[in-house]
Design an enzyme around this catalytic site. Structure first.
Site, short mmCIF file in Angstrom:
data_model
loop_
_atom_site.label_atom_id
_atom_site.label_comp_id
_atom_site.label_asym_id
_atom_site.label_seq_id
_atom_site.Cartn_x
_atom_site.Cartn_y
_atom_site.Cartn_z
N PRO A 85 0.80 -1.22 0.00
CA PRO A 85 0.00 0.00 0.00
C PRO A 85 0.84 1.27 0.00
O PRO A 85 0.35 2.34 -0.36
CB PRO A 85 -0.83 -0.12 1.29
N GLU A 112 3.03 -7.72 9.06
CA GLU A 112 3.26 -6.27 9.05
C GLU A 112 4.18 -5.82 7.93
O GLU A 112 4.48 -4.64 7.80
CB GLU A 112 3.85 -5.84 10.41
N ARG A 150 -0.32 -9.50 -20.56
CA ARG A 150 -1.12 -9.24 -21.75
C ARG A 150 -0.48 -8.21 -22.67
O ARG A 150 -0.89 -8.04 -23.81
CB ARG A 150 -2.53 -8.81 -21.36
N ASP A 165 -7.89 -1.82 -24.75
CA ASP A 165 -8.32 -1.98 -23.36
C ASP A 165 -8.58 -0.64 -22.69
O ASP A 165 -8.07 0.40 -23.12
CB ASP A 165 -7.23 -2.71 -22.55
#
Length: 245
Positions: A85, A112, A150, A165
């Site tokens: 994150p 963690e 891809r 896309d």
């Protein structure tokens, strides 16, 4: 391209060999290597984590197994990636950037996270797939793999698929339809049945721009639209305003 994964749950990554990544491996376009981080431990319990310095909840993945694994795998020249994150947001341009690399090495964190000294010493890219928390880095690494795979030439059956896309041009993809022509009282838009390729192209472009304006308007803020694109978007907005009155 070669991809290596360091994880304490190697079975978690069995799905890597399904779908497009699996086809890429069969075609010889991609090498996949999944490594059990516990292979680089030396105690009876194969310990890979310990309590955090400074106290607090959870456990932290120890630096020694990662350090030894990266030394043994000879990752010089590779791009070492940690899904986290705290990383920069994953986008289609970043996927295209990663697709040009010859080798990617993913360090899959748990608990963690990974001891920061490994991040400082060995990691080239910290990447976030969204503002939420998962139980480990494996899912994030799989998302990155799918998006990158891809884009490798020869992987997709139709070369234009990746070009068309969502996000490839900076906006969302248009709606798509297939047989039957009518389903539950709803018909396929007539323009798609017309056989007129120019009309179809313009319709799809207008729908892409309009859908982006409705659902992800922030994507349009940094785009320099051509005159045609501006006209089509204006048409779409007028049509929506007319339908709502």
């Amino acid at each position: 391209m070669r991809l290596d994964y360091l994880t304490i749950f190697p079975d978690y990554l069995d799905a890597l060999r399904l779908s497009l990544p699996g086809k890429a491996v069969e075609k010889g376009l991609l090498e996949l290597h999944v490594h059990d981080l516990r292979s680089w431990t030396h105690d009876r319990h194969r310990t890979v984590d310990d309590t955090p310095y400074g106290g607090g909840a959870g456990m932290v993945l120890k630096p020694e197994p990662f350090g030894e694994a990266l030394d043994e795998l000879a990752v010089d020249g590779a791009t070492v990636v940690v899904p986290t994150p705290a990383g920069r947001p994953f986008t289609q341009p970043l996927a295209r950037e990663l697709a040009t690399r010859e080798r990617l090495v993913f360090l899959c964190g748990r608990y963690e996270g990974i001891d920061e000294r490994i991040i400082d010493r060995c990691v080239d890219e910290e990447i976030s797939i969204g503002d939420y928390v998962l139980s480990g880095g494996e899912l994030g690494a799989m998302v990155l793999l799918d998006a990158v795979t891809r884009l490798i030439p020869g992987v997709l059956g139709h070369a234009d698929s990746a070009v068309e896309d969502s996000f490839s041009a900076g906006w969302l993809d248009c709606p798509h339809y297939t047989r039957p022509e009518e389903f539950d009282g709803q018909r396929v838009p007539e323009v798609l049945l017309s056989g007129n390729h120019e009309r179809i192209r313009r319709w799809r472009l207008k729908q892409s721009l309009g859908r982006t304006w409705q659902r992800r308007p922030e994507l349009l803020e940094d785009l320099e639209l051509s005159k045609e694109q501006q006209q089509l978007l204006a048409e779409y907005i007028r049509e929506q305003e007319t339908d709502n009155h």
